[in-house]
Design a protein around this motif. Structure first.
Motif, PDB file in Angstrom:
ATOM      1  N   SER A  31      -3.520  30.714 111.827  1.00 42.26           N
ATOM      2  CA  SER A  31      -3.998  30.765 110.441  1.00 42.26           C
ATOM      3  C   SER A  31      -4.867  29.559 110.080  1.00 42.26           C
ATOM      4  O   SER A  31      -5.124  29.315 108.908  1.00 42.26           O
ATOM      5  N   ARG A  32      -5.361  28.835 111.082  1.00 40.19           N
ATOM      6  CA  ARG A  32      -6.210  27.670 110.797  1.00 40.19           C
ATOM      7  C   ARG A  32      -7.545  28.124 110.221  1.00 40.19           C
ATOM      8  O   ARG A  32      -7.957  29.264 110.383  1.00 40.19           O
ATOM      9  N   LYS A  33      -8.220  27.196 109.568  1.00 39.70           N
ATOM     10  CA  LYS A  33      -9.493  27.485 108.891  1.00 39.70           C
ATOM     11  C   LYS A  33     -10.703  27.321 109.816  1.00 39.70           C
ATOM     12  O   LYS A  33     -11.709  27.968 109.648  1.00 39.70           O
ATOM     13  N   ARG A  34     -10.614  26.434 110.801  1.00 36.84           N
ATOM     14  CA  ARG A  34     -11.759  26.114 111.648  1.00 36.84           C
ATOM     15  C   ARG A  34     -11.541  26.576 113.087  1.00 36.84           C
ATOM     16  O   ARG A  34     -10.441  26.582 113.591  1.00 36.84           O
ATOM     17  N   ARG A  36     -11.565  29.386 114.712  1.00 35.40           N
ATOM     18  CA  ARG A  36     -10.567  30.444 114.891  1.00 35.40           C
ATOM     19  C   ARG A  36     -10.808  31.259 116.158  1.00 35.40           C
ATOM     20  O   ARG A  36      -9.938  31.986 116.595  1.00 35.40           O
ATOM     21  N   ASP A 107       0.433  22.885 108.303  1.00 34.23           N
ATOM     22  CA  ASP A 107      -0.469  23.300 107.223  1.00 34.23           C
ATOM     23  C   ASP A 107      -1.630  22.314 107.072  1.00 34.23           C
ATOM     24  O   ASP A 107      -2.778  22.720 106.882  1.00 34.23           O
ATOM     25  N   ASN A 110      -3.970  22.901 109.942  1.00 37.33           N
ATOM     26  CA  ASN A 110      -4.699  24.160 109.781  1.00 37.33           C
ATOM     27  C   ASN A 110      -5.787  24.080 108.713  1.00 37.33           C
ATOM     28  O   ASN A 110      -6.850  24.674 108.864  1.00 37.33           O
ATOM     29  N   THR A 111      -5.522  23.361 107.645  1.00 34.66           N
ATOM     30  CA  THR A 111      -6.505  23.233 106.561  1.00 34.66           C
ATOM     31  C   THR A 111      -7.655  22.320 106.969  1.00 34.66           C
ATOM     32  O   THR A 111      -8.822  22.661 106.785  1.00 34.66           O
ATOM     33  N   ASP A 112      -7.319  21.165 107.513  1.00 35.95           N
ATOM     34  CA  ASP A 112      -8.287  20.182 108.017  1.00 35.95           C
ATOM     35  C   ASP A 112      -9.450  19.973 107.049  1.00 35.95           C
ATOM     36  O   ASP A 112     -10.622  20.053 107.427  1.00 35.95           O
ATOM     37  N   ALA A 113      -9.128  19.653 105.805  1.00 33.88           N
ATOM     38  CA  ALA A 113     -10.138  19.468 104.764  1.00 33.88           C
ATOM     39  C   ALA A 113     -11.142  18.363 105.102  1.00 33.88           C
ATOM     40  O   ALA A 113     -12.307  18.437 104.714  1.00 33.88           O
ATOM     41  N   ARG A 115     -12.049  17.526 108.199  1.00 36.79           N
ATOM     42  CA  ARG A 115     -12.669  17.852 109.499  1.00 36.79           C
ATOM     43  C   ARG A 115     -12.441  16.746 110.537  1.00 36.79           C
ATOM     44  O   ARG A 115     -13.348  16.369 111.266  1.00 36.79           O
ATOM     45  N   TRP A 118     -10.277  19.620 113.905  1.00 39.10           N
ATOM     46  CA  TRP A 118     -11.106  20.655 114.552  1.00 39.10           C
ATOM     47  C   TRP A 118     -12.559  20.238 114.419  1.00 39.10           C
ATOM     48  O   TRP A 118     -13.253  20.582 113.491  1.00 39.10           O
TER      49      TRP A 118
END
Length: 119
Positions: A31-34, A36, A107, A110-113, A115, A118
Motif C-alpha cells: 500500500s505504499r505511495k511510491r 509501486r 505507515d 509507505n507515505t514517504d512524504a 521522499r 523510496w
C-alpha cells in the motif's frame, strides 16, 4: 503490575526479527505511495528488518540493482520502533522517526512524504 507495564514486558519478550512481523511488513508495503511497480524484499537483521528494493528511478543505481530503502529497528528496552533511511551518498543509515507500534513505522515508510525512503 499495571496494564501498561505488563504490555511493555510482553512486547519486549517477543524476539525481533520474527517471521510473523516480517510477513506483516511485506504485506503492508503493497500500500505504499511510491514505486509501486517494484517488489521490495524484507530481510531479517539483528533486532529488526531491512527493506531493499530494485532501484527503478536510476537515482541511486543506474543499473537498477538492489538498494537499501529502510531499516526498522525494535528497541526492546523502550518497546519502540525506530525507522531509518539510507544516505546513499555517504553509505550511512540516518534516524528518521520513532514509533510505539510497528504499523505506525510502516505507515510512515509507505507515505514517504519527504521522499527519503523510496528514491
Amino acid at each position: 503490575m499495571n496494564a501498561a507495564v505488563m504490555r511493555k514486558v510482553a512486547i519486549s519478550l517477543i524476539a525481533h526479527p520474527n517471521e510473523l512481523d516480517r510477513k506483516r511488513i511485506e504485506r503492508a508495503l503493497s500500500s505504499r505511495k511510491r514505486y509501486r511497480y517494484v517488489s521490495p524484499n524484507v530481510r531479517p537483521v539483528r533486532n529488526g528488518y531491512l527493506i531493499e528494493s530494485p532501484c527503478c528511478s536510476g537515482n541511486i543505481d543506474k543499473d537498477g540493482g538492489l538498494i537499501d530503502v529502510a531499516l526498522i529497528h525494535h528497541d526492546a528496552v523502550s518497546a519502540t520502533w525506530r525507522l531509518f533511511h539510507k544516505d546513499h551518498a555517504l553509505g550511512l543509515w540516518e534516524f528518521h522517526s520513532i514509533h510505539n507500534r510497528l504499523i505506525a513505522a510502516i505507515d510512515e515508510l509507505n507515505t514517504d512524504a519527504e521522499r527519503v525512503f523510496w528514491q
